[in-house]
Design a protein around this motif. Structure first.
Motif, PDB file in Angstrom:
ATOM      1  N   ALA A 189      48.861  -9.568 -50.666  1.00 38.37           N
ATOM      2  CA  ALA A 189      47.835 -10.299 -51.408  1.00 38.37           C
ATOM      3  C   ALA A 189      48.379 -11.680 -51.790  1.00 38.37           C
ATOM      4  CB  ALA A 189      47.465  -9.517 -52.670  1.00 38.37           C
ATOM      5  N   ALA A 190      47.523 -12.676 -51.815  1.00 39.07           N
ATOM      6  CA  ALA A 190      47.937 -14.016 -52.272  1.00 39.07           C
ATOM      7  C   ALA A 190      46.725 -14.707 -52.878  1.00 39.07           C
ATOM      8  CB  ALA A 190      48.485 -14.836 -51.105  1.00 39.07           C
ATOM      9  N   ASP A 191      46.921 -15.293 -54.055  1.00 40.14           N
ATOM     10  CA  ASP A 191      45.819 -16.020 -54.695  1.00 40.14           C
ATOM     11  C   ASP A 191      45.495 -17.264 -53.873  1.00 40.14           C
ATOM     12  OD1 ASP A 191      46.102 -14.105 -56.593  1.00 40.14           O
ATOM     13  OD2 ASP A 191      47.006 -15.406 -58.109  1.00 40.14           O
ATOM     14  N   MET A 192      44.256 -17.673 -53.926  1.00 38.47           N
ATOM     15  CA  MET A 192      43.852 -18.858 -53.174  1.00 38.47           C
ATOM     16  C   MET A 192      42.814 -19.648 -53.976  1.00 38.47           C
ATOM     17  SD  MET A 192      41.300 -20.213 -51.250  1.00 38.47           S
ATOM     18  CE  MET A 192      40.248 -19.066 -50.421  1.00 38.47           C
ATOM     19  N   VAL A 193      42.940 -20.971 -53.913  1.00 37.55           N
ATOM     20  CA  VAL A 193      42.033 -21.859 -54.640  1.00 37.55           C
ATOM     21  C   VAL A 193      41.450 -22.844 -53.643  1.00 37.55           C
ATOM     22  CG1 VAL A 193      41.948 -23.628 -56.461  1.00 37.55           C
ATOM     23  CG2 VAL A 193      43.491 -21.682 -56.705  1.00 37.55           C
ATOM     24  N   THR A 194      40.142 -22.991 -53.591  1.00 34.22           N
ATOM     25  CA  THR A 194      39.581 -23.980 -52.656  1.00 34.22           C
ATOM     26  C   THR A 194      39.672 -25.375 -53.272  1.00 34.22           C
ATOM     27  OG1 THR A 194      37.320 -23.778 -53.493  1.00 34.22           O
ATOM     28  CG2 THR A 194      37.940 -22.311 -51.692  1.00 34.22           C
ATOM     29  N   GLU A 195      39.950 -26.326 -52.414  1.00 30.43           N
ATOM     30  CA  GLU A 195      40.085 -27.721 -52.861  1.00 30.43           C
ATOM     31  C   GLU A 195      39.577 -28.644 -51.767  1.00 30.43           C
ATOM     32  OE1 GLU A 195      44.270 -27.828 -53.342  1.00 30.43           O
ATOM     33  OE2 GLU A 195      44.202 -27.265 -55.457  1.00 30.43           O
ATOM     34  N   GLU A 196      39.425 -29.901 -52.111  1.00 26.41           N
ATOM     35  CA  GLU A 196      39.104 -30.888 -51.093  1.00 26.41           C
ATOM     36  C   GLU A 196      40.299 -31.018 -50.148  1.00 26.41           C
ATOM     37  OE1 GLU A 196      38.999 -31.607 -54.407  1.00 26.41           O
ATOM     38  OE2 GLU A 196      36.872 -32.000 -54.824  1.00 26.41           O
ATOM     39  N   TYR A 197      40.045 -31.481 -48.922  1.00 22.31           N
ATOM     40  CA  TYR A 197      41.129 -31.701 -47.962  1.00 22.31           C
ATOM     41  C   TYR A 197      42.154 -32.659 -48.557  1.00 22.31           C
ATOM     42  CZ  TYR A 197      43.306 -32.379 -43.413  1.00 22.31           C
ATOM     43  OH  TYR A 197      44.190 -32.402 -42.364  1.00 22.31           O
ATOM     44  N   PRO A 198      43.445 -32.410 -48.436  1.00 23.66           N
ATOM     45  CA  PRO A 198      44.088 -31.426 -47.577  1.00 23.66           C
ATOM     46  C   PRO A 198      44.299 -30.051 -48.203  1.00 23.66           C
ATOM     47  CG  PRO A 198      45.748 -32.893 -48.485  1.00 23.66           C
ATOM     48  CD  PRO A 198      44.421 -33.358 -49.034  1.00 23.66           C
ATOM     49  N   GLY A 199      43.561 -29.709 -49.242  1.00 19.35           N
ATOM     50  CA  GLY A 199      43.670 -28.378 -49.840  1.00 19.35           C
ATOM     51  C   GLY A 199      42.985 -27.324 -48.990  1.00 19.35           C
ATOM     52  N   PHE A 200      42.946 -26.113 -49.512  1.00 16.49           N
ATOM     53  CA  PHE A 200      42.348 -25.006 -48.749  1.00 16.49           C
ATOM     54  C   PHE A 200      40.828 -25.213 -48.684  1.00 16.49           C
ATOM     55  CE2 PHE A 200      40.782 -20.927 -47.590  1.00 16.49           C
ATOM     56  CZ  PHE A 200      41.806 -20.287 -46.912  1.00 16.49           C
TER      57      PHE A 200
END
Ligand code: UD1
Length: 440
Positions: A294-305
């Motif tokens: 498992a790994a936490d993930m956060v969406t972001e503007e490029y270059p983020g996820f």
């Protein structure tokens, strides 16, 4: 309405090719409005949003020529006479990116009338930043009967600072600024590769743009643009979807014709979960080697996820050992796939902008509903590892952005087929696991 029928369990093996990026092709097609000469675009994906844009441009008086056979991914657009610089509600409501024509139309024709997009499945999607930017460039804007009308005999270069990072907003104003009188400096711009690809095309057309792909873009306005030929960059979201498909199914998949440098955030996150990838040139090999972590993930503007990979990542998280917290920062209502994944046996709880995914849970086939483009992709991924035959309804969402997805996946070993509404399903066992899923 078409449905996809997917029997899970097959590892994906072999090579799968990535198409051109829909989100780069759309603004590049709109850019053809800026010149009366032909613009030739290659590596155009054959997806429904592209067809919608062709219809939109043709309705304004553009000549849109499609390639056939081996040239089917090429389109030539010539906007010699733009009789009706207008984007109707009928078209804008099916594809919000239709608002991309606003900037180029007012820059080229001196006026434009474009329907306001309204809300969509993933939340309110305002275009206030497009409008504010055009006003900074000297356009007079009025809003009436659900339409925004912009007019200006000639736009004037200005400084524009985006309050919030917006991809199509950056693209819309970038196109407008190319024909403005004087210099435009845009700050807090979207850095997505699709913005840089559009700037590449515009520079080939004679524009003077520097800094695309960085937060600050400078544009020296020119009086006229000319025709050009341009090849659209590969679709990083399609590539990412296939990488997760290869990993999830325990396959050995070579994703060809992609641009690995555009996939940095995803590849780093996958490494954290234990997915093995090897990059060479324009391809990425993925070897599914469960168990995943498992790994936490956060969406972001490029270059983020990218938010456009959030739903697909969630499908992977259901198969990882432990708790993954997925935070959606870009759109307010982008967890509709969670409910459907739960119906397939996933354990997901939604708390505002966070989804808490507890894994690993076995997935089992169910009749599920696609709610938007990327949510559909997440259901396809879940179905590829579910026990039994999943039926995904409302596949038209998927067809907006994935080219021949069933043929591509079948080519690497998936059991997937499309059925039309009129064909009665035969001898199929569908297990509806809604009673078995946890609450969202
Ligand atoms: C583009 C992509 C889409 C992707 C999204 C975010 C295309 C055709 N679509 O959409 O696939 O999911 O970027 O990476 O390229 N906002 C405002 N006011 C505006 C404009 C946007 O408040 O005038 C907000 C939006 O509501 C959203 C955020 O800004 O919360 C980002 O949206 P934006 O980057 O504009 O998304 P799109 O360009 O529509």
């Amino acid at each position: 309405m078409d449905k996809l029928v997917i029997r899970g369990g097959n590892p994906l093996l072999g090579t799968i090719r990535v198409s051109g990026a829909k989100n780069a092709a759309l603004p590049c097609m709109a850019a053809a409005l800026l010149t009366e000469e032909p613009v030739i675009l290659e590596n155009i994906p054959q997806v429904r949003d592209i067809q919608t844009t062709r219809n939109l441009l043709a309705a304004m008086g553009a000549e849109v020529e499609l390639g056939y056979g081996r040239a089917q991914h090429r389109t030539t657009i010539q906007c010699k006479n733009l009789a009706a610089p207008e984007a109707s509600y009928e078209l804008v409501k099916t594809m919000r990116a239709s608002t991309l024509v606003l900037g180029p139309l007012v820059a080229r024709c001196g006026s434009a009338r474009v329907s306001l997009p309204g809300g969509c499945a993933i939340g309110a999607r305002p275009i206030d930043l497009h409008i504010k930017g055009l006003e900074r460039l000297g356009a007079k804007i009025t809003q009436d009967h659900g339409y925004v009308e912009a007019s200006s005999p000639r736009l004037k270069g200005a400084e524009i600072v985006f309050d919030k990072i917006t991809v199509t907003g950056t693209e819309d104003l970038l196109m407008a600024a190319t024909l403005a009188d004087g210099e435009t400096v845009m700050q807090n711009c979207a850095r997505e590769p699709e913005v840089a690809d559009l700037a590449d095309l515009l520079n080939k057309m004679g524009a003077k743009i520097e800094g695309a792909g960085t937060p600050t873009i400078r544009v020296q306005g020119v009086a006229k643009l000319h025709g050009a030929r341009h090849r659209i960059i590969p679709d990083r979201i399609e590539a990412g979807t296939f990488i997760i498909a290869g990993a999830l199914t325990g396959g050995d998949l070579n994703i060809a014709n992609c641009e690995p440098s555009h996939l940095g955030a995803l590849l780093r996150k996958l490494e954290e979960t234990g997915v093995k990838t090897v990059t060479s040139g324009d391809s990425i090999r993925v070897m599914g080697d469960a168990p995943f972590r498992a790994a936490d993930m956060v969406t972001e503007e490029y270059p983020g996820f990218p938010t456009d990979m959030q739903a697909q990542y969630m499908a992977l998280a259901t198969q990882a050992e432990g708790t993954s917290v997925v935070t959606e920062n870009i759109f307010e209502n982008r967890f509709m796939h969670a409910q459907e994944l739960v119906r397939m046996g996933a354990n997901i709880k939604i708390e505002g902008r966070r989804a808490i995914v507890r894994g690993k849970t076995p997935l089992s086939a169910a009749a599920v509903l696609a709610s938007d483009l990327r949510a559909s992709a997440s259901l396809v991924l879940a179905a590829l590892v579910a026990d039994g035959e999943t039926i995904i309804d409302r596949v038209y969402h998927l067809d907006r952005g994935y080219e021949n997805i069933e043929e591509k996946l079948r080519g690497v070993g998936a059991q997937i087929r499309r059925i039309g509404e009129m064909i009665p399903p035969r001898n199929r066992r569908v297990t509806d696991r809604s009673a078995h899923g946890q609450t969202v």
